[in-house]
Write a protein that holds these residues in place. Structure first.
Motif, mmCIF file in Angstrom:
data_model
loop_
_atom_site.group_PDB
_atom_site.id
_atom_site.type_symbol
_atom_site.label_atom_id
_atom_site.label_comp_id
_atom_site.label_asym_id
_atom_site.label_seq_id
_atom_site.Cartn_x
_atom_site.Cartn_y
_atom_site.Cartn_z
ATOM 1 N N THR A 111 0.835 -1.204 0.000
ATOM 2 C CA THR A 111 0.000 0.000 0.000
ATOM 3 C C THR A 111 0.867 1.249 0.000
ATOM 4 O OG1 THR A 111 -1.721 -1.179 1.205
ATOM 5 C CG2 THR A 111 -1.839 1.219 1.232
ATOM 6 N N PHE B 5 2.336 1.674 -3.449
ATOM 7 C CA PHE B 5 1.314 2.175 -4.362
ATOM 8 C C PHE B 5 1.074 3.667 -4.147
ATOM 9 C CE2 PHE B 5 -3.120 3.290 -5.169
ATOM 10 C CZ PHE B 5 -3.170 3.053 -6.538
ATOM 11 N N SER C 110 6.637 1.099 -8.706
ATOM 12 C CA SER C 110 5.753 0.140 -9.371
ATOM 13 C C SER C 110 6.442 -1.210 -9.528
ATOM 14 C CB SER C 110 5.316 0.674 -10.734
ATOM 15 O OG SER C 110 4.611 1.880 -10.581
ATOM 16 N N LEU D 182 6.458 -2.820 -6.201
ATOM 17 C CA LEU D 182 5.116 -3.323 -5.901
ATOM 18 C C LEU D 182 4.873 -4.661 -6.589
ATOM 19 C CD1 LEU D 182 2.391 -2.710 -4.559
ATOM 20 C CD2 LEU D 182 1.756 -1.477 -6.618
#
Length: 135
Positions: A19, A22, A114, A117
């Motif tokens: 989270t 992101f 990204s 992630l």
């Protein structure tokens, strides 16, 4: 406060870090698109959430992933990597601003977050593997 929420709500550290990644990628993307004062004001809360998640949860996550005999070494590597990033990131940012443009560091940060992630979402959790072996 974040470790309290993690323990109280039983949210996994991995999910909190994802989270945070992101939110940080989103904030960098927004700053890359809107490099004015309004963009900064809009993204400040996003960065506040992401940094609170990333700073508090990564050490807990890594210490749980490392075997007991390697936890100290793992925390040392984390601290060394953080220190290295504090030296390299401003140099790379200045280079990108000069060579590519003023929004390029934000694009680079959004891409790197990204990638992080995606890696977090596909990598196996060491603790879950240990639990499966015990069963």
């Amino acid at each position: 406060m974040i470790p309290y929420l993690s323990a109280t709500l039983r949210i996994k550290d991995r999910h909190l870090i994802m989270t945070g990644c992101f939110c940080f990628a989103l904030g960098c993307f927004l700053l890359a698109c809107f490099t004015n004062v309004t963009g900064i004001i809009v993204t400040c809360p996003v960065f506040a959430v992401s940094l609170s998640l990333l700073r508090s949860c990564q050490a807990a996550f890594l210490s749980k992933q490392a075997p007991l005999e390697m936890q100290g070494e793992t925390m040392g590597i984390l601290d060394s990597a953080s220190s290295l990033c504090r030296v390299v990131a401003p140099l790379l940012t200045g280079f990108l601003v000069e060579v590519v443009g003023k929004s390029s560091p934000y694009w680079m940060a959004a891409i790197l977050c990204s990638v992080g992630l995606v890696l977090l979402s596909v990598c196996n959790d060491h603790q879950e593997q240990v639990k499966r072996k015990d069963e």
